[in-house]
Motif scaffolding. Structure first.
Motif, PDB file in Angstrom:
ATOM      1  N   THR A 262      36.155  38.321  46.751  1.00 42.48           N
ATOM      2  CA  THR A 262      36.123  39.511  45.911  1.00 42.48           C
ATOM      3  C   THR A 262      37.260  39.386  44.909  1.00 42.48           C
ATOM      4  N   VAL A 263      37.037  39.871  43.706  1.00 38.03           N
ATOM      5  CA  VAL A 263      38.039  39.729  42.654  1.00 38.03           C
ATOM      6  C   VAL A 263      39.327  40.429  43.057  1.00 38.03           C
ATOM      7  N   ALA A 264      39.224  41.623  43.660  1.00 40.46           N
ATOM      8  CA  ALA A 264      40.411  42.390  44.034  1.00 40.46           C
ATOM      9  C   ALA A 264      41.282  41.641  45.034  1.00 40.46           C
ATOM     10  N   ALA A 265      40.651  40.972  46.009  1.00 34.72           N
ATOM     11  CA  ALA A 265      41.410  40.228  47.019  1.00 34.72           C
ATOM     12  C   ALA A 265      41.875  38.876  46.500  1.00 34.72           C
ATOM     13  N   LEU A 266      41.114  38.318  45.579  1.00 34.24           N
ATOM     14  CA  LEU A 266      41.357  36.960  45.122  1.00 34.24           C
ATOM     15  C   LEU A 266      42.532  36.860  44.144  1.00 34.24           C
ATOM     16  N   LEU A 267      42.621  37.809  43.213  1.00 30.08           N
ATOM     17  CA  LEU A 267      43.603  37.685  42.139  1.00 30.08           C
ATOM     18  C   LEU A 267      45.050  37.591  42.631  1.00 30.08           C
ATOM     19  N   PRO A 268      45.483  38.392  43.620  1.00 30.61           N
ATOM     20  CA  PRO A 268      46.870  38.232  44.088  1.00 30.61           C
ATOM     21  C   PRO A 268      47.166  36.843  44.631  1.00 30.61           C
ATOM     22  N   ASP A 269      46.223  36.252  45.361  1.00 26.74           N
ATOM     23  CA  ASP A 269      46.448  34.907  45.895  1.00 26.74           C
ATOM     24  C   ASP A 269      46.447  33.851  44.800  1.00 26.74           C
ATOM     25  N   LEU A 270      45.602  34.016  43.794  1.00 28.68           N
ATOM     26  CA  LEU A 270      45.602  33.082  42.663  1.00 28.68           C
ATOM     27  C   LEU A 270      46.946  33.110  41.954  1.00 28.68           C
ATOM     28  N   GLN A 271      47.498  34.300  41.795  1.00 31.03           N
ATOM     29  CA  GLN A 271      48.780  34.424  41.086  1.00 31.03           C
ATOM     30  C   GLN A 271      49.938  33.872  41.901  1.00 31.03           C
ATOM     31  N   GLU A 272      49.793  33.867  43.233  1.00 36.97           N
ATOM     32  CA  GLU A 272      50.846  33.316  44.077  1.00 36.97           C
ATOM     33  C   GLU A 272      50.685  31.816  44.283  1.00 36.97           C
ATOM     34  N   PHE A 273      49.461  31.359  44.527  1.00 34.16           N
ATOM     35  CA  PHE A 273      49.212  29.931  44.769  1.00 34.16           C
ATOM     36  C   PHE A 273      49.313  29.117  43.478  1.00 34.16           C
ATOM     37  N   ARG A 274      48.925  29.713  42.353  1.00 33.86           N
ATOM     38  CA  ARG A 274      48.979  29.113  41.012  1.00 33.86           C
ATOM     39  C   ARG A 274      48.267  27.751  40.953  1.00 33.86           C
ATOM     40  N   PRO A 275      46.963  27.739  41.172  1.00 35.64           N
ATOM     41  CA  PRO A 275      46.223  26.478  41.095  1.00 35.64           C
ATOM     42  C   PRO A 275      46.160  25.959  39.661  1.00 35.64           C
ATOM     43  N   THR A 276      45.849  24.682  39.537  1.00 34.79           N
ATOM     44  CA  THR A 276      45.669  24.100  38.206  1.00 34.79           C
ATOM     45  C   THR A 276      44.194  24.048  37.813  1.00 34.79           C
ATOM     46  N   PHE A 277      43.320  24.298  38.779  1.00 37.20           N
ATOM     47  CA  PHE A 277      41.873  24.160  38.561  1.00 37.20           C
ATOM     48  C   PHE A 277      41.184  25.017  39.607  1.00 37.20           C
ATOM     49  N   VAL A 278      40.106  25.720  39.234  1.00 36.66           N
ATOM     50  CA  VAL A 278      39.369  26.505  40.224  1.00 36.66           C
ATOM     51  C   VAL A 278      37.879  26.223  40.109  1.00 36.66           C
ATOM     52  N   LEU A 279      37.181  26.417  41.213  1.00 37.79           N
ATOM     53  CA  LEU A 279      35.732  26.297  41.257  1.00 37.79           C
ATOM     54  C   LEU A 279      35.197  27.614  41.802  1.00 37.79           C
ATOM     55  N   ALA A 280      34.248  28.201  41.085  1.00 37.16           N
ATOM     56  CA  ALA A 280      33.807  29.547  41.436  1.00 37.16           C
ATOM     57  C   ALA A 280      32.344  29.728  41.082  1.00 37.16           C
ATOM     58  N   VAL A 281      31.863  30.934  41.309  1.00 34.46           N
ATOM     59  CA  VAL A 281      30.515  31.338  40.916  1.00 34.46           C
ATOM     60  C   VAL A 281      30.656  32.297  39.743  1.00 34.46           C
ATOM     61  N   PRO A 282      29.603  32.483  38.928  1.00 31.73           N
ATOM     62  CA  PRO A 282      29.716  33.351  37.745  1.00 31.73           C
ATOM     63  C   PRO A 282      30.239  34.746  38.055  1.00 31.73           C
ATOM     64  N   TYR A 283      29.919  35.262  39.237  1.00 36.19           N
ATOM     65  CA  TYR A 283      30.366  36.599  39.633  1.00 36.19           C
ATOM     66  C   TYR A 283      31.881  36.751  39.489  1.00 36.19           C
ATOM     67  N   VAL A 284      32.636  35.710  39.839  1.00 35.86           N
ATOM     68  CA  VAL A 284      34.094  35.776  39.766  1.00 35.86           C
ATOM     69  C   VAL A 284      34.554  35.878  38.314  1.00 35.86           C
ATOM     70  N   PHE A 285      33.983  35.054  37.439  1.00 36.73           N
ATOM     71  CA  PHE A 285      34.370  35.099  36.030  1.00 36.73           C
ATOM     72  C   PHE A 285      33.949  36.416  35.384  1.00 36.73           C
TER      73      PHE A 285
END
Length: 609
Positions: A262-285
């Motif tokens: 879910t976008v709400a749960a995902l965004l905090p972890d993305l900002q902390e983990f700071r990946p260089t590349f992500v793979l997702a489904v259109p729903y996330v974008f």
């Protein structure tokens, strides 16, 4: 008939299995950080070196042997995406066993069918609810002898059990594997009929992952020299998530896990983990763009934001034209506008993904062209791809240097694409599976002379770019004999910020109509911006202003097709289609027949006048 082939850039090894890289990487560079691990929600990320991961995999493999798991056995895992899943995958591959993924949302009967059909001898579950689901059918599964629970210390229990097993026992098992050895059995989503078990081999994963990693290696990093890293939040029960996992480990990409898609749960972890590349489904974008739009509107900056979106789309479109030699690229005025909005808007969008992501890959369902153009203009190029469980993930993907938005790209290295005379997409390559488990007839229906008949309809352009038109079995045929692929209409309607889902209907009917569900969070925001009070969903769907807004989405979709193919009527539904209702697959694909049956009254009303 049209055909396009891209030769492989990596040849699959003649010997060995997927677990070998764990030991090879630990020997080559033991201190390299191979994975990131979060012990519990809210706790800081821990680094796992290549040597530490090898030791954990080896210890778990010994425990599995001690507990009776043997070469060729199948072990099911029912869990969300988490570190332990990757650990079990590679430990099972060490001893020649095969992991059978179960979606954590699977029903009792679905779980029974997959455990029974795959002849599973042991099962790993995430928590007590999953244990109860499996326990409710265990009396009908005489072969199921073991059940381990991750949240009850399964890894520690197995590690302790294997303490007396020698390392050489594991290595003897590992050395007996070949690329032709089965690695996993993944059950199809089952939009129609009972799910079938796709047998994927070690060689299938090697051919897929190694060619993708070599082809896309430059885009895994924000800048040259950066440590490549990705946060995996796709379900590991789905082939896309498994392919990402294998490719990250084989490609020395630091891998983290996030269990909630879910976008709400995902965004905090993305900002902390700071990946260089992500793979997702259109729903996330879609969710990221929607969240940014709502935030701008709350700040009274809705119009400037929409201007920034338009500039990003125009900028990316101009760059695309230049890449294909059909235009000069962005002009001076457009470049200046883009620079201004990069500081004000685009940099904030990039920051939501951790600030380092410059490239991403999307799959699972179609991405609307305009959405892809926006992200490219905002500094994050999303490479859309296409594949099936039967192809071990992506068989087609947009190349880094020449992305054609709105298409799923060209064949990945080592793959051929053919368009059959009836428009069906056929695929061939080292990643194509050998067949369905215990179902020779179904296998022969899709494997034809080395080619996989996908059941999807598509078109190849002169440059080898594939566009997916829809599913053969989902083409609507009106009572007037007009054949209508529903996908293009549904995706365009769903692009509207207030729309959650759209399904077109019209088989044996005089015209095409649609059932539409709402994004309740977006609608609540939309009403608040108009200073309208909250209302109950049943009252909301009768709101004339909302209906007019949805009608605009339908009119926009109708501009893409002829009048005979257009949506003539629509109905806004009170609730959404859910997996719990049996209306969506675990990968969120619409179960068309089930939806039309569940909403038969609403469908009839669309044709009552």
């Amino acid at each position: 008939m049209r055909e396009f082939t891209v030769p492989p850039v990596v040849t699959a090894p003649p010997v060995g299995g997927l677990a070998d890289v764990v030991f090879d990487h630990a020997a080559d560079d033991p201190d390299r950080v191979a994975l990131g691990r979060r012990p519990a929600p809210g706790e800081p990320w821990q680094e796992v070196t290549a040597a530490a991961f090898r030791d954990e995999v080896l210890a778990l493999a010994k425990g599995l042997i001690a507990q009776g798991i043997r070469f060729g056995d199948r072990v099911a895992v029912m869990s969300r995406t988490r570190y332990e899943w990757t650990l079990f995958d590679f430990a099972l591959w060490c001893i020649g066993a095969q992991l059978v993924p179960l979606y954590p949302t699977s029903s009792t009967e679905q779980v029974f069918w997959m455990l029974h059909d795959a002849d599973v001898s042991a099962c790993v579950v995430e928590h007590e609810d999953h244990a109860m689901t499996v326990g409710s059918v265990v009396d009908r599964l005489p072969r199921l002898a073991r059940l381990w629970q991750l949240d009850a210390g399964a890894v520690h229990e197995l590690t302790e059990a294997g303490a007396g097993i020698g390392d050489d026992v594991v290595h003897r098992h590992r050395m007996a594997l070949t690329p032709d050895s089965p690695a996993t059995v993944i059950y199809t989503s089952g939009t129609t009929g009972r799910p079938k078990g796709c047998v994927l081999t070690h060689g299938n994963f090697m051919a897929e992952a190694d060619n993708v990693v070599r082809r896309y290696d430059p885009v895994f990093r924000s800048r040259p020299g950066d440590e490549a890293s990705t946060l995996l939040f796709l379900p590991l029960a789905h082939v896309f998530g498994r392919m990402v996992q294998v490719a990250a480990v084989r490609g020395r990409v630091k891998l983290g896990h996030q269990p909630q898609l879910t976008v709400a749960a995902l965004l905090p972890d993305l900002q902390e983990f700071r990946p260089t590349f992500v793979l997702a489904v259109p729903y996330v974008f879609e969710g990221i763009l929607a969240a940014a739009r709502r935030e701008a509107e709350l700040q009274g900056k809705g119009r400037p934001f929409e201007k920034a979106v338009e500039v990003a789309v125009r900028y990316a479109r101009a760059q695309e034209s230049k890449a294909f030699g059909t235009g000069p690229g962005p002009g001076t005025a457009l470049r200046v506008q883009h620079q201004v909005f990069d500081k004000l808007v685009y940099s904030k969008v990039r920051e939501t993904l951790g600030g380092r992501v410059r490239h991403a890959m999307s799959g699972g369902s179609a991405m609307e062209r305009r959405l892809g153009l926006f992200f490219a203009g905002a500094g994050i190029t999303v490479f859309e791809g296409y594949g099936l469980t039967e192809t071990t993930g992506a068989a087609v993907a947009n190349p880094p240097e020449r992305t054609r938005f709105g298409t799923v790209g060209r064949p990945v290295p080592g793959t051929s694409v053919r368009i059959a005379d009836d428009g069906e997409v056929w695929l061939r390559g080292g990643q194509v599976f050998p067949g369905y488990l215990g179902d020779r007839r179904a296998t022969e229906e899709v494997l034809r002379g080395g080619w996989l008949a996908t059941g999807d309809l598509g078109a190849l352009d002169d440059d080898g770019y594939l566009t997916i038109i829809g599913r053969k079995k989902e083409i609507l045929v009106t009572s007037g004999g007009k054949s209508v692929p529903p996908l293009v209409l549904e995706e365009r309607v769903r692009a509207h910020p207030l729309v959650a889902q759209c399904i077109a209907v019209g088989n044996d009917r005089p015209y095409v109509a649609a059932l539409i569900t709402l994004d309740q969070e977006a609608v609540a925001h939309w009403r608040a911006m108009r200073e309208q009070p909250p209302v109950e969903p049943a009252e909301l769907v009768r709101d004339p202003e909302l209906e007019a807004e949805i009608r605009r989405a339908v009119v926009a979709a109708n501009t893409l097709v002829s009048q005979a193919e257009s949506i003539r009527a629509f109905r806004i539904l009170v609730g959404r289609f859910t997996e719990e209702q049996g209306l969506l697959t675990p990968t969120l694909k619409l179960k068309r027949k089930a939806i039309e049956k569940a909403y038969a009254t609403e469908v009839e009303a669309l044709y009552a006048t």
